[in-house]
Design a protein around this motif. Structure first.
Motif, PDB file in Angstrom:
ATOM      1  N   PRO A 119     113.961 107.773  13.184  1.00  0.00           N
ATOM      2  CA  PRO A 119     115.100 108.694  13.207  1.00  0.00           C
ATOM      3  C   PRO A 119     115.740 108.800  14.603  1.00  0.00           C
ATOM      4  O   PRO A 119     116.963 108.868  14.723  1.00  0.00           O
ATOM      5  CB  PRO A 119     114.507 110.039  12.784  1.00  0.00           C
ATOM      6  CG  PRO A 119     113.256 109.702  12.057  1.00  0.00           C
ATOM      7  CD  PRO A 119     112.755 108.431  12.666  1.00  0.00           C
ATOM      8  N   ALA A 120     114.918 108.782  15.641  1.00  0.00           N
ATOM      9  CA  ALA A 120     115.454 108.857  17.010  1.00  0.00           C
ATOM     10  C   ALA A 120     116.243 107.599  17.348  1.00  0.00           C
ATOM     11  O   ALA A 120     117.304 107.671  17.975  1.00  0.00           O
ATOM     12  CB  ALA A 120     114.321 109.063  18.011  1.00  0.00           C
ATOM     13  N   LEU A 121     115.744 106.439  16.914  1.00  0.00           N
ATOM     14  CA  LEU A 121     116.463 105.192  17.148  1.00  0.00           C
ATOM     15  C   LEU A 121     117.780 105.192  16.382  1.00  0.00           C
ATOM     16  O   LEU A 121     118.813 104.778  16.905  1.00  0.00           O
ATOM     17  CB  LEU A 121     115.602 103.993  16.737  1.00  0.00           C
ATOM     18  CG  LEU A 121     116.213 102.620  16.976  1.00  0.00           C
ATOM     19  CD1 LEU A 121     116.483 102.391  18.462  1.00  0.00           C
ATOM     20  CD2 LEU A 121     115.309 101.535  16.427  1.00  0.00           C
ATOM     21  N   PRO A 139     107.695 109.563  22.086  1.00  0.00           N
ATOM     22  CA  PRO A 139     109.135 109.355  22.137  1.00  0.00           C
ATOM     23  C   PRO A 139     109.531 108.746  23.478  1.00  0.00           C
ATOM     24  O   PRO A 139     108.899 109.013  24.501  1.00  0.00           O
ATOM     25  CB  PRO A 139     109.716 110.759  21.985  1.00  0.00           C
ATOM     26  CG  PRO A 139     108.605 111.688  22.307  1.00  0.00           C
ATOM     27  CD  PRO A 139     107.323 110.964  22.050  1.00  0.00           C
ATOM     28  N   THR A 140     110.590 107.928  23.464  1.00  0.00           N
ATOM     29  CA  THR A 140     111.013 107.270  24.691  1.00  0.00           C
ATOM     30  C   THR A 140     112.179 107.968  25.356  1.00  0.00           C
ATOM     31  O   THR A 140     112.482 107.700  26.505  1.00  0.00           O
ATOM     32  CB  THR A 140     111.406 105.813  24.428  1.00  0.00           C
ATOM     33  OG1 THR A 140     112.445 105.808  23.464  1.00  0.00           O
ATOM     34  CG2 THR A 140     110.229 105.022  23.937  1.00  0.00           C
ATOM     35  N   CYS A 141     112.886 108.798  24.639  1.00  0.00           N
ATOM     36  CA  CYS A 141     114.040 109.478  25.244  1.00  0.00           C
ATOM     37  C   CYS A 141     113.796 110.971  25.324  1.00  0.00           C
ATOM     38  O   CYS A 141     113.127 111.544  24.572  1.00  0.00           O
ATOM     39  CB  CYS A 141     115.292 109.243  24.424  1.00  0.00           C
ATOM     40  SG  CYS A 141     115.850 107.556  24.503  1.00  0.00           S
ATOM     41  N   LEU A 183     118.371  97.699  19.864  1.00  0.00           N
ATOM     42  CA  LEU A 183     116.955  97.485  19.555  1.00  0.00           C
ATOM     43  C   LEU A 183     116.353  96.424  20.470  1.00  0.00           C
ATOM     44  O   LEU A 183     115.248  96.599  20.995  1.00  0.00           O
ATOM     45  CB  LEU A 183     116.784  97.088  18.093  1.00  0.00           C
ATOM     46  CG  LEU A 183     115.354  96.827  17.638  1.00  0.00           C
ATOM     47  CD1 LEU A 183     114.484  98.064  17.833  1.00  0.00           C
ATOM     48  CD2 LEU A 183     115.339  96.390  16.190  1.00  0.00           C
ATOM     49  N   ALA A 184     117.072  95.329  20.684  1.00  0.00           N
ATOM     50  CA  ALA A 184     116.578  94.271  21.575  1.00  0.00           C
ATOM     51  C   ALA A 184     116.375  94.802  22.985  1.00  0.00           C
ATOM     52  O   ALA A 184     115.388  94.468  23.647  1.00  0.00           O
ATOM     53  CB  ALA A 184     117.553  93.097  21.584  1.00  0.00           C
ATOM     54  N   THR A 185     117.283  95.654  23.438  1.00  0.00           N
ATOM     55  CA  THR A 185     117.164  96.222  24.778  1.00  0.00           C
ATOM     56  C   THR A 185     115.951  97.143  24.872  1.00  0.00           C
ATOM     57  O   THR A 185     115.189  97.086  25.842  1.00  0.00           O
ATOM     58  CB  THR A 185     118.444  96.985  25.160  1.00  0.00           C
ATOM     59  OG1 THR A 185     119.551  96.089  25.073  1.00  0.00           O
ATOM     60  CG2 THR A 185     118.355  97.552  26.554  1.00  0.00           C
TER      61      THR A 185
END
Length: 125
Positions: free
Chosen positions: A4-6, A123-125, A52-54
């Protein structure tokens, strides 16, 4: 990064990513379009794929080889995606910390979430 975050991040940044791609093409052409939008070569990676790749690249999950195979492109579109999207992530205050997992093949990348269902994803952000 949870799905969901992505998804939210993609919604937020997709228009800006597409705009930056068009600005890059404008500089490369040296002027406005001669042909209508949609004519000519198509992007190999969508805005969501570029994001996504980044994120995968910034997580330092492995060399570019698995990602080249996963996205079905060579290294040039991946490099352009990282250089284009990374500043946008920084503008939105999203930092992507490196992961401790490392992958050698696309199968390793896709199998990881299935094998680590009990692992809590930070989470990353």
């Amino acid at each position: 990064m949870p799905e969901p975050a992505l998804g939210e991040l993609i919604k937020k940044l997709a228009a800006k990513i597409d705009e930056l791609s068009e600005q890059g093409r404008l500089r490369q052409r040296g002027g406005e379009r001669i042909r209508s939008r949609g004519a000519g070569a198509k992007d190999k990676l969508s805005a969501a794929d570029r994001l996504l790749a980044t994120v995968l690249y910034l997580r330092k999950l492995g060399t570019r080889d698995p990602f080249v195979q996963l996205f079905g492109v060579n290294t040039s579109p991946l490099t352009r995606a990282v250089h284009q999207v990374q500043p946008l992530l920084a503008e939105h205050g999203c930092t992507i910390p490196p992961s401790t997992a490392r992958f050698r093949t696309p199968a390793d990348v896709t199998a990881f979430p299935a094998n680590s269902s009990s692992t809590k994803i930070k989470p990353t952000c």
